[in-house]
Design a protein around this motif. Sequence first.
Motif, PDB file in Angstrom:
ATOM      1  N   ALA A  54       0.807  -1.221   0.000  1.00 24.14           N
ATOM      2  CA  ALA A  54       0.000   0.000   0.000  1.00 24.14           C
ATOM      3  C   ALA A  54       0.842   1.274   0.000  1.00 24.14           C
ATOM      4  CB  ALA A  54      -0.932  -0.002   1.219  1.00 24.14           C
ATOM      5  N   ASP A  55       2.148   1.164   0.192  1.00 21.13           N
ATOM      6  CA  ASP A  55       2.987   2.346   0.366  1.00 21.13           C
ATOM      7  C   ASP A  55       4.177   2.326  -0.604  1.00 21.13           C
ATOM      8  OD1 ASP A  55       4.577   4.455   1.264  1.00 21.13           O
ATOM      9  OD2 ASP A  55       4.270   3.989   3.388  1.00 21.13           O
ATOM     10  N   ALA A  56       3.967   2.877  -1.791  1.00 23.47           N
ATOM     11  CA  ALA A  56       5.005   2.864  -2.829  1.00 23.47           C
ATOM     12  C   ALA A  56       6.259   3.625  -2.402  1.00 23.47           C
ATOM     13  CB  ALA A  56       4.448   3.448  -4.126  1.00 23.47           C
ATOM     14  N   ASP A  57       6.089   4.716  -1.663  1.00 24.55           N
ATOM     15  CA  ASP A  57       7.258   5.481  -1.206  1.00 24.55           C
ATOM     16  C   ASP A  57       8.121   4.658  -0.252  1.00 24.55           C
ATOM     17  OD1 ASP A  57       6.593   7.719  -2.700  1.00 24.55           O
ATOM     18  OD2 ASP A  57       5.577   8.719  -1.041  1.00 24.55           O
ATOM     19  N   ARG A  58       7.491   3.977   0.673  1.00 26.49           N
ATOM     20  CA  ARG A  58       8.250   3.131   1.612  1.00 26.49           C
ATOM     21  C   ARG A  58       8.956   2.003   0.866  1.00 26.49           C
ATOM     22  NH1 ARG A  58       6.105  -1.066   5.932  1.00 26.49           N
ATOM     23  NH2 ARG A  58       8.066  -1.488   7.000  1.00 26.49           N
ATOM     24  N   ARG A  59       8.251   1.386  -0.085  1.00 26.82           N
ATOM     25  CA  ARG A  59       8.877   0.327  -0.882  1.00 26.82           C
ATOM     26  C   ARG A  59      10.109   0.852  -1.596  1.00 26.82           C
ATOM     27  NH1 ARG A  59       3.724  -0.678  -2.933  1.00 26.82           N
ATOM     28  NH2 ARG A  59       4.414  -0.060  -4.999  1.00 26.82           N
ATOM     29  N   ALA A  60       9.994   2.027  -2.188  1.00 26.36           N
ATOM     30  CA  ALA A  60      11.116   2.601  -2.934  1.00 26.36           C
ATOM     31  C   ALA A  60      12.297   2.893  -2.008  1.00 26.36           C
ATOM     32  CB  ALA A  60      10.676   3.870  -3.656  1.00 26.36           C
ATOM     33  N   LYS A  61      12.030   3.451  -0.828  1.00 28.33           N
ATOM     34  CA  LYS A  61      13.105   3.751   0.124  1.00 28.33           C
ATOM     35  C   LYS A  61      13.775   2.479   0.618  1.00 28.33           C
ATOM     36  CE  LYS A  61      11.167   8.110   1.664  1.00 28.33           C
ATOM     37  NZ  LYS A  61      10.386   8.798   2.697  1.00 28.33           N
ATOM     38  N   MET A  62      12.974   1.489   0.965  1.00 25.71           N
ATOM     39  CA  MET A  62      13.540   0.224   1.430  1.00 25.71           C
ATOM     40  C   MET A  62      14.336  -0.443   0.331  1.00 25.71           C
ATOM     41  SD  MET A  62      10.539  -1.516   3.756  1.00 25.71           S
ATOM     42  CE  MET A  62      11.490  -3.005   4.081  1.00 25.71           C
ATOM     43  N   GLY A  63      13.784  -0.461  -0.887  1.00 24.13           N
ATOM     44  CA  GLY A  63      14.481  -1.080  -2.010  1.00 24.13           C
ATOM     45  C   GLY A  63      15.805  -0.409  -2.307  1.00 24.13           C
ATOM     46  N   SER A  64      15.824   0.920  -2.256  1.00 25.77           N
ATOM     47  CA  SER A  64      17.074   1.656  -2.491  1.00 25.77           C
ATOM     48  C   SER A  64      18.102   1.350  -1.414  1.00 25.77           C
ATOM     49  CB  SER A  64      16.811   3.162  -2.531  1.00 25.77           C
ATOM     50  OG  SER A  64      16.065   3.495  -3.674  1.00 25.77           O
ATOM     51  N   ALA A  65      17.666   1.305  -0.165  1.00 26.47           N
ATOM     52  CA  ALA A  65      18.579   0.996   0.939  1.00 26.47           C
ATOM     53  C   ALA A  65      19.142  -0.412   0.795  1.00 26.47           C
ATOM     54  CB  ALA A  65      17.860   1.156   2.275  1.00 26.47           C
ATOM     55  N   ALA A  66      18.294  -1.351   0.412  1.00 29.18           N
ATOM     56  CA  ALA A  66      18.739  -2.737   0.240  1.00 29.18           C
ATOM     57  C   ALA A  66      19.752  -2.847  -0.904  1.00 29.18           C
ATOM     58  CB  ALA A  66      17.538  -3.640  -0.034  1.00 29.18           C
ATOM     59  N   ARG A  67      19.438  -2.231  -2.033  1.00 25.13           N
ATOM     60  CA  ARG A  67      20.334  -2.287  -3.199  1.00 25.13           C
ATOM     61  C   ARG A  67      21.672  -1.627  -2.889  1.00 25.13           C
ATOM     62  NH1 ARG A  67      17.748   0.556  -7.603  1.00 25.13           N
ATOM     63  NH2 ARG A  67      16.211  -0.831  -6.931  1.00 25.13           N
ATOM     64  N   GLU A  68      21.658  -0.523  -2.175  1.00 24.42           N
ATOM     65  CA  GLU A  68      22.893   0.176  -1.821  1.00 24.42           C
ATOM     66  C   GLU A  68      23.754  -0.678  -0.893  1.00 24.42           C
ATOM     67  OE1 GLU A  68      25.947   2.900  -1.519  1.00 24.42           O
ATOM     68  OE2 GLU A  68      24.383   2.644  -3.029  1.00 24.42           O
ATOM     69  N   LEU A  69      23.146  -1.376   0.041  1.00 24.16           N
ATOM     70  CA  LEU A  69      23.906  -2.266   0.912  1.00 24.16           C
ATOM     71  C   LEU A  69      24.607  -3.339   0.092  1.00 24.16           C
ATOM     72  CD1 LEU A  69      24.661  -3.218   3.824  1.00 24.16           C
ATOM     73  CD2 LEU A  69      22.712  -4.774   3.602  1.00 24.16           C
ATOM     74  N   VAL A  70      23.892  -3.945  -0.831  1.00 22.57           N
ATOM     75  CA  VAL A  70      24.496  -4.978  -1.682  1.00 22.57           C
ATOM     76  C   VAL A  70      25.603  -4.371  -2.536  1.00 22.57           C
ATOM     77  CG1 VAL A  70      24.064  -6.578  -3.589  1.00 22.57           C
ATOM     78  CG2 VAL A  70      22.440  -6.429  -1.683  1.00 22.57           C
ATOM     79  N   ARG A  71      25.371  -3.200  -3.084  1.00 22.61           N
ATOM     80  CA  ARG A  71      26.384  -2.550  -3.928  1.00 22.61           C
ATOM     81  C   ARG A  71      27.670  -2.314  -3.143  1.00 22.61           C
ATOM     82  NH1 ARG A  71      29.004   1.571  -4.654  1.00 22.61           N
ATOM     83  NH2 ARG A  71      28.011   2.811  -3.043  1.00 22.61           N
ATOM     84  N   ARG A  72      27.544  -1.883  -1.886  1.00 23.56           N
ATOM     85  CA  ARG A  72      28.730  -1.619  -1.061  1.00 23.56           C
ATOM     86  C   ARG A  72      29.508  -2.891  -0.743  1.00 23.56           C
ATOM     87  NH1 ARG A  72      25.232   1.490   2.365  1.00 23.56           N
ATOM     88  NH2 ARG A  72      25.653  -0.071   3.966  1.00 23.56           N
TER      89      ARG A  72
END
Length: 143
Positions: free
Chosen positions: A100-118
């Motif tokens: 129900a919360d596209a903004d939260r999904r986007a923030k969580m997804g970005s944080a997750a992807r950045e962790l993997v990238r690092r």
Amino acid sequence: MRRSRITEPLAEPPAVVLLDTVGELGAAWGLADVGFTGGSLDGRRGGQSMIEPAGYGVPCAFGPHVWNFKDAARRLVEVSGAVMVNDTVELERELADLLADADRRAKMGSAARELVRRQQGATRRTLDLLDAVLAATAVSRAA
């Protein structure tokens, strides 16, 4: 719809596909809006990898039994790239909230992807460190 029951192309894609087949999950994470990594609620299996959905930027939930991926789970929760739930009631609520919360999904997804990238390149950094230690050991033995 269970993936194992899809035997030919569908005219309309189902709203939810439960991947119950072996070997297809890694390639399918990129299609997901949210994810749940199984084997983490029952206390018997130690969970499945939450790094795969994180690499695709998919916000993920998992249960408390993640001993197979303890460090990855802890790090993802710390950066708000995933959420740990205690049971199926919390899982249902968390997934509904995420959907129900596209903004939260986007923030969580970005944080997750950045962790993997690092974390990428960790093998190379480890090998470089080992080379340096071995070279220093060889020099000290020669002296």
